[in-house]
Write a protein that holds these residues in place. Sequence first.
Motif, PDB file in Angstrom:
ATOM      1  N   ALA A 110      58.790  88.538 -64.253  1.00 49.90           N
ATOM      2  CA  ALA A 110      58.744  88.918 -62.846  1.00 49.90           C
ATOM      3  C   ALA A 110      57.772  90.070 -62.666  1.00 49.90           C
ATOM      4  O   ALA A 110      57.604  90.907 -63.553  1.00 49.90           O
ATOM      5  CB  ALA A 110      60.138  89.322 -62.361  1.00 49.90           C
ATOM      6  N   TYR A 113      56.897  95.464 -58.852  1.00 55.85           N
ATOM      7  CA  TYR A 113      56.204  95.850 -57.625  1.00 55.85           C
ATOM      8  C   TYR A 113      56.881  97.057 -57.007  1.00 55.85           C
ATOM      9  O   TYR A 113      58.058  97.008 -56.654  1.00 55.85           O
ATOM     10  CB  TYR A 113      56.221  94.681 -56.637  1.00 55.85           C
ATOM     11  N   ARG A 116      60.081  97.988 -58.422  1.00 56.74           N
ATOM     12  CA  ARG A 116      61.174  97.026 -58.239  1.00 56.74           C
ATOM     13  C   ARG A 116      60.868  95.759 -59.031  1.00 56.74           C
ATOM     14  O   ARG A 116      59.766  95.225 -58.950  1.00 56.74           O
ATOM     15  CB  ARG A 116      61.304  96.703 -56.747  1.00 56.74           C
ATOM     16  N   GLU A 118      60.885  92.092 -59.377  1.00 61.16           N
ATOM     17  CA  GLU A 118      60.966  91.014 -58.388  1.00 61.16           C
ATOM     18  C   GLU A 118      61.776  89.826 -58.903  1.00 61.16           C
ATOM     19  O   GLU A 118      61.938  88.832 -58.199  1.00 61.16           O
ATOM     20  CB  GLU A 118      59.558  90.588 -57.943  1.00 61.16           C
ATOM     21  N   GLN A 121      65.330  92.035 -58.153  1.00 59.37           N
ATOM     22  CA  GLN A 121      65.182  92.846 -56.934  1.00 59.37           C
ATOM     23  C   GLN A 121      65.711  94.272 -57.070  1.00 59.37           C
ATOM     24  O   GLN A 121      65.817  94.989 -56.083  1.00 59.37           O
ATOM     25  CB  GLN A 121      65.847  92.171 -55.701  1.00 59.37           C
TER      26      GLN A 121
END
Length: 158
Positions: A110, A113, A116, A118, A121
């Motif tokens: 993941a 970003y 965080r 992704e 989350q």
Amino acid sequence: MVTSPKDLENLQREIASLAKRQGDLEDVVLEIMERRESAQSRVTELTERLGSVEARIAEVTERRDAAAAEIDAETATLAKERAVVAGSVPDSLLALYEKLRAQRGGVGAARLYQRRCEGCQLELNITEANEVKAAEPDAVVRCENCGRILVRTSESGL
Ligand SMILES: [Zn+2]
């Protein structure tokens, strides 16, 4: 043969009764004809609707088939691209990725970003973020929470 005034009276009564019966039957025939006419116009209406529904089904089926063909073509293209990318990834990392992908609902890696993950989350805490920041650029870093491989970019927020 009418032989008495009483017979004549009876005959006249019977004629009147038959005339009334004829009138009643004519009303019934009229009503049946009206119902038949209305049923025929309903048949015509439903036949037209059926034709329009069948045309719509044909149109939607054609669109569905076109979309399925597009998806198949895209799937084939992506499978080729994936094979090329997978060929450039070290075997051990690829094995880890495949294992995670199977365990984590099809997502083994993941993007990180703005601190965080992704994949799950969740935001990395300061300690985790600092560890990721300190790791070598080609080191494999993983999310503390979900275990997925974190893909670092310039937008990772580190
Ligand atoms: Zn995560």
